[in-house]
Structures are given as C-alpha cells and as structure tokens.
Motif scaffolding. Structure first.
Motif, PDB file in Angstrom:
ATOM      1  N   LEU A 124      -1.328   4.827   6.787  1.00 18.44           N
ATOM      2  CA  LEU A 124      -0.143   3.988   6.951  1.00 18.44           C
ATOM      3  C   LEU A 124       1.108   4.702   6.486  1.00 18.44           C
ATOM      4  O   LEU A 124       1.083   5.486   5.528  1.00 18.44           O
ATOM      5  N   PRO A 167       5.684   4.194   6.104  1.00 15.98           N
ATOM      6  CA  PRO A 167       6.728   3.177   5.934  1.00 15.98           C
ATOM      7  C   PRO A 167       7.109   2.481   7.241  1.00 15.98           C
ATOM      8  O   PRO A 167       7.506   1.305   7.222  1.00 15.98           O
ATOM      9  N   THR A 218       3.390  -4.037   3.536  1.00 19.80           N
ATOM     10  CA  THR A 218       4.475  -3.203   3.030  1.00 19.80           C
ATOM     11  C   THR A 218       3.914  -1.859   2.611  1.00 19.80           C
ATOM     12  O   THR A 218       2.987  -1.787   1.799  1.00 19.80           O
ATOM     13  N   VAL A 219       4.466  -0.803   3.206  1.00 21.27           N
ATOM     14  CA  VAL A 219       4.026   0.556   2.896  1.00 21.27           C
ATOM     15  C   VAL A 219       5.153   1.237   2.130  1.00 21.27           C
ATOM     16  O   VAL A 219       6.216   1.505   2.682  1.00 21.27           O
ATOM     17  N   SER A 220       4.909   1.486   0.862  1.00 21.58           N
ATOM     18  CA  SER A 220       5.954   2.051   0.014  1.00 21.58           C
ATOM     19  C   SER A 220       5.333   2.716  -1.207  1.00 21.58           C
ATOM     20  O   SER A 220       4.290   2.276  -1.704  1.00 21.58           O
ATOM     21  N   SER A 221       5.984   3.753  -1.670  1.00 21.07           N
ATOM     22  CA  SER A 221       5.534   4.419  -2.895  1.00 21.07           C
ATOM     23  C   SER A 221       6.255   3.846  -4.106  1.00 21.07           C
ATOM     24  O   SER A 221       5.998   4.253  -5.236  1.00 21.07           O
ATOM     25  N   VAL A 259       0.847  -1.187   0.000  1.00 19.29           N
ATOM     26  CA  VAL A 259       0.000   0.000   0.000  1.00 19.29           C
ATOM     27  C   VAL A 259       0.884   1.239   0.000  1.00 19.29           C
ATOM     28  O   VAL A 259       2.000   1.210   0.532  1.00 19.29           O
ATOM     29  N   GLN A 260       0.410   2.291  -0.617  1.00 17.54           N
ATOM     30  CA  GLN A 260       1.172   3.537  -0.631  1.00 17.54           C
ATOM     31  C   GLN A 260       1.057   4.265   0.697  1.00 17.54           C
ATOM     32  O   GLN A 260       0.070   4.076   1.424  1.00 17.54           O
ATOM     33  N   PRO A 261       2.030   5.088   1.032  1.00 21.42           N
ATOM     34  CA  PRO A 261       1.919   5.895   2.259  1.00 21.42           C
ATOM     35  C   PRO A 261       0.619   6.688   2.277  1.00 21.42           C
ATOM     36  O   PRO A 261       0.208   7.244   1.257  1.00 21.42           O
ATOM     37  N   ASP A 310       5.244   1.370   9.377  1.00 19.55           N
ATOM     38  CA  ASP A 310       4.281   0.311   9.670  1.00 19.55           C
ATOM     39  C   ASP A 310       4.579  -0.964   8.886  1.00 19.55           C
ATOM     40  O   ASP A 310       3.904  -1.981   9.080  1.00 19.55           O
ATOM     41  N   THR A 311       5.565  -0.922   8.011  1.00 18.82           N
ATOM     42  CA  THR A 311       5.940  -2.110   7.250  1.00 18.82           C
ATOM     43  C   THR A 311       6.433  -3.203   8.186  1.00 18.82           C
ATOM     44  O   THR A 311       7.336  -2.982   8.997  1.00 18.82           O
ATOM     45  N   SER A 358      -4.702   2.614   3.367  1.00 16.04           N
ATOM     46  CA  SER A 358      -5.360   1.822   4.411  1.00 16.04           C
ATOM     47  C   SER A 358      -5.371   0.341   4.037  1.00 16.04           C
ATOM     48  O   SER A 358      -5.340  -0.014   2.851  1.00 16.04           O
TER      49      SER A 358
END
Length: 121
Positions: free
Chosen positions: A85, A87, A118-121, A12-14, A89-90, A17
């Motif tokens: 969320l 990063p 995984t929280v990343s753009s 998911v992107q920063p 929270d990854t 949810s």
C-alpha cells in the motif's frame, strides 16, 4: 431489506497490507457482481476492482498486482486483499453488490457505508 457492512480498514504504513471484508445480510436470493470502490477526500468515487458470479475479475491499472478481490458465496461476502500500500491508496473503501431478493425479483445494487484506509508513516 439488504445490508452491506465493510470491515478491515485502518491505519497502515507504506508498504503494508490490509484485508477488507464486506458482508451482505438480509433478504438475499442470489448475488451477482461484487465490487469495491474508493473515494478520496474531494475526489470522485472510483471503481477499484470487481468479481462476477463466474469469478471473473477486473482491476484498475493502479492496483493490478497489489490488490486481490475474492468472494465467499456461502457466506455472502467479498474481500479485498491489499498489499504494498502507498499513500495514494488512502481513501474510504466501499463495497457495491448486485443482489436479487427473490427468484422473480429484480437485481438491485446496494452500497456499504465504507471503511477508511489510511496509508501513512
């Protein structure tokens, strides 16, 4: 025998949810406290939130106002709604549940296998 199965993780992107689910199955007489933990690479496994049988909840400071834990006793499930969320929270998120398998049996604690967030753009 009791099994816990998590689902709902992903990329998911920063600012996004996700909603995690944990389903308990097997020999279940009653369920006590239900918890979510998370573990990042190279770090310890840390408690994120919990909900007891009276629906009292607890959150670590870093997720307060962003995460919501809930449970569905009829379906033997717990949930973790995660919003905004970041990063940080990854991690692998694991459910942890106290379960009695019989009226006179002991309360035992079980772990799920984990679901990656995984929280990343």
């Amino acid at each position: 025998q009791v099994q816990l199965v998590e689902s709902g993780g992903g990329l998911v992107q920063p600012g996004g949810s996700l909603r995690l689910s944990c389903a308990a199955s097997g020999s279940i007489f009653s369920i006590g406290t239900m918890r979510w933990y998370r573990q990042s690479a190279g770090k310890t496994r840390d408690l994120v939130a919990l909900i007891d049988s009276a629906d009292n909840t607890y959150y670590i400071d870093s997720v307060k106002g962003r995460f919501t834990i809930s449970r569905d006793n009829a379906k033997n499930m717990e949930f973790l709604q995660m919003t905004n969320l970041g990063p940080e929270d990854t991690a692998v998120y694991l459910c942890n549940v106290d379960i009695k398998s019989s009226l006179l049996g002991p309360m035992r604690t079980y772990w799920g296998q984990g679901t990656q967030v995984t929280v990343s753009s």
